[in-house]
Design an enzyme around this catalytic site. Structure first.
Site, PDB file in Angstrom:
ATOM      1  N   TYR A  20       1.091   1.307  13.598  1.00 32.20           N
ATOM      2  CA  TYR A  20       2.026   2.176  12.894  1.00 32.20           C
ATOM      3  C   TYR A  20       1.545   3.616  12.899  1.00 32.20           C
ATOM      4  CZ  TYR A  20      -1.020   1.275   8.821  1.00 32.20           C
ATOM      5  OH  TYR A  20      -2.083   1.151   7.977  1.00 32.20           O
ATOM      6  N   LYS A  79       5.949   5.989   7.383  1.00 32.07           N
ATOM      7  CA  LYS A  79       5.366   5.121   8.398  1.00 32.07           C
ATOM      8  C   LYS A  79       6.434   4.626   9.362  1.00 32.07           C
ATOM      9  CE  LYS A  79       1.754   3.359   5.326  1.00 32.07           C
ATOM     10  NZ  LYS A  79       1.221   2.160   4.639  1.00 32.07           N
ATOM     11  N   HIS A  94       0.821  -1.206   0.000  1.00 29.94           N
ATOM     12  CA  HIS A  94       0.000   0.000   0.000  1.00 29.94           C
ATOM     13  C   HIS A  94       0.858   1.259   0.000  1.00 29.94           C
ATOM     14  CE1 HIS A  94      -3.097  -2.631   2.327  1.00 29.94           C
ATOM     15  NE2 HIS A  94      -3.168  -2.846   1.029  1.00 29.94           N
ATOM     16  N   ASP A 119      -6.405  -6.275  -2.265  1.00 30.17           N
ATOM     17  CA  ASP A 119      -4.987  -6.605  -2.429  1.00 30.17           C
ATOM     18  C   ASP A 119      -4.781  -7.682  -3.488  1.00 30.17           C
ATOM     19  OD1 ASP A 119      -4.285  -4.699  -0.578  1.00 30.17           O
ATOM     20  OD2 ASP A 119      -3.945  -6.117   1.050  1.00 30.17           O
TER      21      ASP A 119
END
Length: 183
Positions: free
Chosen positions: A133, A73, A63, A170
């Protein structure tokens, strides 16, 4: 002081907070802006995300978000273990299209910092893997993009011990050869 190790893609780092243990358990600083600045980045994280994956072999990713909502991130595991991956999508980079990855686990407490300009994904190595995250930009649905997790052109060496569990999104993500980088 947090231990910081540069990985093989420019800007990607493993961070391992030092745990102070005693008979009660341990204490550690999970994030310290002064320690983090040693990576060469100063980032204001604006959003925290958390996921729970029930089955080992669950894949989330690859992603990314396009500018102006691109996200850096800082990823860590709260429970279990994952194989975490970053793919360089910066066209001017010497490592464009290359990936790096490492195991993150709650037992070790290590973290992966992934700067903007990378795709991110992971495969769970344990059942009930819980991942947290921080991101440097808010989620923006219109900027959301994805790449195939198993793209042969990327050649990511995912753990083979698991049958992948994927979301429909996905599973239908485009291949790298059809990707036009927004960075």
């Amino acid at each position: 002081m947090t231990q910081i190790r540069a990985l093989d893609l420019s800007g990607v780092f493993e961070l391992v907070p030092v745990r102070r243990e005693d008979p009660r358990g341990y204490f550690c600083e999970v994030f310290n802006a002064r320690d983090f600045a040693r990576t060469g980045h100063t980032i204001d994280f604006v959003q925290d995300n958390q996921s729970l994956s029930l089955a080992a072999g669950t894949v989330r990713g690859l992603h990314l978000q396009a500018p102006p909502h691109a996200q850096a991130k800082l990823v860590r595991v709260l429970r279990g273990a994952i194989f975490d991956v970053a793919v360089d999508l910066r066209p001017g980079s010497a490592t464009y299209g290359r990936w790096t990855g490492l195991e993150l686990s709650a037992d070790i407490g290590n973290q992966l910092f992934i700067p903007a300009g990378f795709a991110h994904g992971f495969m769970t190595l344990t059942a009930e893997a819980e991942v947290h995250y921080k991101t440097s930009a808010f989620y923006d649905r219109e900027s959301e993009m994805a790449l195939r997790w198993d793209d042969p052109d990327l050649g990511i060496a995912w753990p083979k011990a698991f049958a992948p569990v994927l979301s429909d999104k996905d599973a239908a993500a485009p291949f790298f050869r059809d990707f036009v980088s927004p960075f």
